[in-house]
Design a protein around this motif. Structure first.
Motif, short mmCIF file in Angstrom:
data_model
loop_
_atom_site.label_atom_id
_atom_site.label_comp_id
_atom_site.label_asym_id
_atom_site.label_seq_id
_atom_site.Cartn_x
_atom_site.Cartn_y
_atom_site.Cartn_z
N VAL A 223 0.81 -1.22 0.00
CA VAL A 223 0.00 0.00 0.00
C VAL A 223 0.84 1.28 0.00
CG1 VAL A 223 -1.94 -1.17 1.10
CG2 VAL A 223 -0.32 0.13 2.51
N SER A 224 2.14 1.13 0.12
CA SER A 224 3.02 2.30 0.17
C SER A 224 2.82 3.18 -1.06
CB SER A 224 4.47 1.84 0.26
OG SER A 224 5.33 2.95 0.28
N GLY A 225 2.61 4.47 -0.82
CA GLY A 225 2.46 5.42 -1.91
C GLY A 225 1.10 5.45 -2.57
N GLN A 226 0.19 4.60 -2.12
CA GLN A 226 -1.15 4.57 -2.72
C GLN A 226 -2.01 5.69 -2.11
OE1 GLN A 226 -2.03 2.62 -5.19
NE2 GLN A 226 -0.30 1.22 -5.19
N SER A 227 -2.82 6.31 -2.93
CA SER A 227 -3.72 7.36 -2.45
C SER A 227 -4.90 6.74 -1.71
CB SER A 227 -4.24 8.17 -3.63
OG SER A 227 -5.13 7.38 -4.42
N ASP A 228 -5.56 7.56 -0.90
CA ASP A 228 -6.74 7.10 -0.20
C ASP A 228 -7.82 6.67 -1.19
OD1 ASP A 228 -8.12 6.72 2.45
OD2 ASP A 228 -9.53 8.10 1.48
N ALA A 229 -7.89 7.35 -2.32
CA ALA A 229 -8.88 6.99 -3.34
C ALA A 229 -8.64 5.58 -3.86
CB ALA A 229 -8.86 8.00 -4.48
N ILE A 230 -7.40 5.24 -4.10
CA ILE A 230 -7.07 3.89 -4.59
C ILE A 230 -7.31 2.87 -3.48
CG2 ILE A 230 -5.19 2.37 -5.36
CD1 ILE A 230 -6.19 4.27 -7.55
N LEU A 231 -6.90 3.19 -2.25
CA LEU A 231 -7.10 2.26 -1.14
C LEU A 231 -8.57 2.04 -0.82
CD1 LEU A 231 -4.29 3.55 1.25
CD2 LEU A 231 -4.26 1.45 -0.11
#
Length: 163
Positions: free
Chosen positions: A30-38
């Motif tokens: 999840v490193s570097g992933q935006s809240d939208a993607i998560l």
């Protein structure tokens, strides 16, 4: 990905190493992933990556509750939760993924510390799972290793937008 039965055949040390790695693997995924993607669900039925992390956090607490029951009771009957209900009622999509992952990491470390103190006799103590029947502490650790693999795969698919 090994099945629960395949994990059960492996030495406990191998299973514990699997349990030790998952928090770092989740963090890397999840490193570097935006809240939208998560927070993006691949479809109406499957969880977003954030929901997977929250599920692992809450399930770890449930596993520890079972272990504590096993230690103080003879053959306790386990109660199953409803993970989809948890995701909705506990509003997993509103949770902070980083905070959920850190809570999971802390709970997993507590579980690993618990396992390190068990005697050989305590590893054989068990309880009754409604679907799987009698499960020893050893059996539940195999289930946890499989559960980690299964949900790490689910998380990675969710990040890719796949069910």
């Amino acid at each position: 990905m090994p099945t629960m039965e395949e994990y059960a055949k492996r030495p406990v040390a191998d299973r514990l190493r699997r349990l030790e790695r998952i928090a770092d693997e989740l963090t890397a995924a999840v490193s570097g992933q935006s809240d939208a993607i998560l927070s993006r669900r691949p479809d109406a039925k499957n969880w977003a990556a954030k929901e997977v992390i929250c599920h692992l956090r809450d399930t770890e607490e449930g596993f520890m509750t079972r272990f504590q029951q096993i230690m103080v009771m003879d053959e306790p009957k386990f109660v199953l939760g409803n993970p989809d209900r948890w995701a909705e009622e506990r509003q997993y999509l509103r949770n902070d993924a980083t905070a959920a992952l850190e809570a999971f990491r802390k709970r997993r470390q507590e579980s690993l510390a618990f396992f390190a103190k068990l005697t050989p006799e305590q590893w054989k103590r068990g309880g009754i799972h409604p679907a799987r029947g009698r499960m020893t502490v050893d059996d539940v650790v195999a289930l946890m290793a499989y559960h980690d693999d299964n949900h790490l795969d689910q998380l990675r698919r969710a990040l890719d937008g796949r069910a």
